[in-house]
Design a protein around this motif. Structure first.
Motif, PDB file in Angstrom:
ATOM      1  N   ASP A  73       8.149 -27.536  -1.067  1.00 29.69           N
ATOM      2  CA  ASP A  73       8.490 -27.779   0.336  1.00 29.69           C
ATOM      3  C   ASP A  73       9.072 -29.184   0.519  1.00 29.69           C
ATOM      4  O   ASP A  73       9.974 -29.388   1.341  1.00 29.69           O
ATOM      5  CB  ASP A  73       7.246 -27.611   1.217  1.00 29.69           C
ATOM      6  CG  ASP A  73       6.734 -26.176   1.213  1.00 29.69           C
ATOM      7  OD1 ASP A  73       7.562 -25.253   1.022  1.00 29.69           O
ATOM      8  OD2 ASP A  73       5.519 -25.978   1.372  1.00 29.69           O
ATOM      9  N   GLU A  76      12.669 -28.968  -0.499  1.00 32.80           N
ATOM     10  CA  GLU A  76      13.464 -28.267   0.530  1.00 32.80           C
ATOM     11  C   GLU A  76      13.799 -29.178   1.704  1.00 32.80           C
ATOM     12  O   GLU A  76      14.844 -29.050   2.340  1.00 32.80           O
ATOM     13  CB  GLU A  76      12.708 -27.029   1.054  1.00 32.80           C
ATOM     14  CG  GLU A  76      12.437 -25.947   0.029  1.00 32.80           C
ATOM     15  CD  GLU A  76      13.644 -25.036  -0.234  1.00 32.80           C
ATOM     16  OE1 GLU A  76      14.764 -25.389   0.186  1.00 32.80           O
ATOM     17  OE2 GLU A  76      13.446 -23.981  -0.870  1.00 32.80           O
ATOM     18  N   PRO A  98      13.182 -25.929  -6.383  1.00 31.32           N
ATOM     19  CA  PRO A  98      14.495 -25.502  -5.853  1.00 31.32           C
ATOM     20  C   PRO A  98      15.456 -26.693  -5.778  1.00 31.32           C
ATOM     21  O   PRO A  98      15.779 -27.190  -4.713  1.00 31.32           O
ATOM     22  CB  PRO A  98      14.136 -24.978  -4.458  1.00 31.32           C
ATOM     23  CG  PRO A  98      12.940 -25.789  -4.045  1.00 31.32           C
ATOM     24  CD  PRO A  98      12.179 -26.093  -5.318  1.00 31.32           C
TER      25      PRO A  98
END
Lengths: 232, 232
Positions: A73, A76, A98
């Motif tokens: 998170d 992100e 990511p």
């Protein structure tokens, strides 16, 4: 985003943000006006350390925000990602994040310790480094290496700036510039372009030399580059 | 032998003494009061460069002597041997020299160059260095690593001292002390004990980073260690 002084204000996810290096760099970045999201495996742990950093920053003019989130998170939420994790488990963690499209700064030091002291670990038969491994594992990110040699003790200490230089290596100039800009929060001046990403093979294990000096001279040794006029 | 100031006066053979690094270090050592024997494959070439260094030193108070001999004869004439040779052919040359009993200082940098710049060469699968190779080839010598990162241009230049630190690595304290003492002729202060000989794996290729900085910033970059009070 730029602030009133024209400085670019970055939003940086610090993976390993609850460890001493990550917490110390996050503190310095926020003190310098950047927004920081500390990442950890558990969001609660990240938030607890973020609260500690916020308390430390209380009253600091123009400090950035500091929050805590789970690692993925945190990534992100930011455009810039600092990898400040131990080398053990590094590859698995990086592969799980990511990172596509992000500017990724690795300060990971592959070191080993035995009774003769600290020394560099051999990555990819001597033709690799943690930073290069991160680039291979996250081919759609842009990875640079920086902040390998700064002392966690000094980062969390009381000196306004550290009397050191931050060397930045990478293959993309714009990504190196991000780390060079962030270095100003730590040392009071922009970082130094140290060349291509593969030279992370030299920066990462150089920390073993500084650890040896620390042990011998009872200090927190740092690195400066001479022959450059300030500001670079 | 100690001089009137109490400084130990060394007699140093410089192997590769006609190359820029060897000639520059020989000049600085002699300027600092040490006796220097430049070595080369051909004694005549060594003597010609020695004459050039002597001319440069003319009028320098308390300068040591500078002579030239064939490599093996230079070694025989001295207790301290500086290896300042290219990495190509290094092993064969070291194996050919009568190094038993000598204190050997290696400033050899195993580097490679391609269109992306300078980078470190992998020695022994990443678990070796030129200095460690020299120790293996000359088991009855005591090898230390030092002077890897000093610029030949600055050594031969006009500054009284170079604004850099000399890092010394080795497994024998007394041998490291010799290199640390000699460093004072170059930088104006004794060298820094950087740890065990295996850390030459870090010092040698760090020169590639400095070469990258030189290219980028058009300078002669050097290394300083912060966090140490002078004199060390």
């Amino acid at each position: 985003m730029t602030d009133q002084t024209g400085q670019t204000r970055y939003r940086v996810a610090v993976i390993g943000g609850t460890g001493p290096q990550g917490k110390g760099l996050g503190y310095r970045f926020a003190k310098g006006g950047h927004d920081v999201v500390l990442g950890s495996r558990a969001a609660e742990k990240a938030e607890a350390v973020a609260a500690e950093v916020r308390e430390r920053l209380d009253g600091t003019a123009a400090a950035g925000s500091v929050t805590g989130l789970a690692n993925a998170d945190a990534v992100e939420a930011c455009d810039v990602v600092l990898l400040a994790v131990p080398y053990d488990g590094h590859d698995e963690l990086v592969a799980s994040l990511p990172l596509a499209g992000k500017t990724v700064i690795s300060c990971v030091n592959p070191l080993a310790f035995d009774k003769r002291g600290a020394h560099g670990r051999v990555v990819n038969g001597g033709e690799g480094s943690a930073a290069e491994s991160a680039q291979e594992l996250a081919p759609d990110a842009t990875v640079v290496g920086a902040f390998h040699n700064v002392s966690a003790v000094l980062l969390w200490g009381d000196d306004e700036f550290l009397d050191e230089d931050v060397l930045v290596v990478g293959d993309v100039v714009e990504a190196k510039q991000v780390a060079m800009d962030l270095a100003a929060s730590v040392t009071g001046r922009v970082g130094i372009d140290g060349g291509k990403l593969r030279l992370a093979r030299q920066l990462e294990p150089f920390t073993a030399v500084l650890i040896s000096i620390n042990r011998k001279y009872k200090t927190h040794a740092g690195l400066r580059i001479t022959g450059l006029d300030a500001p670079h």
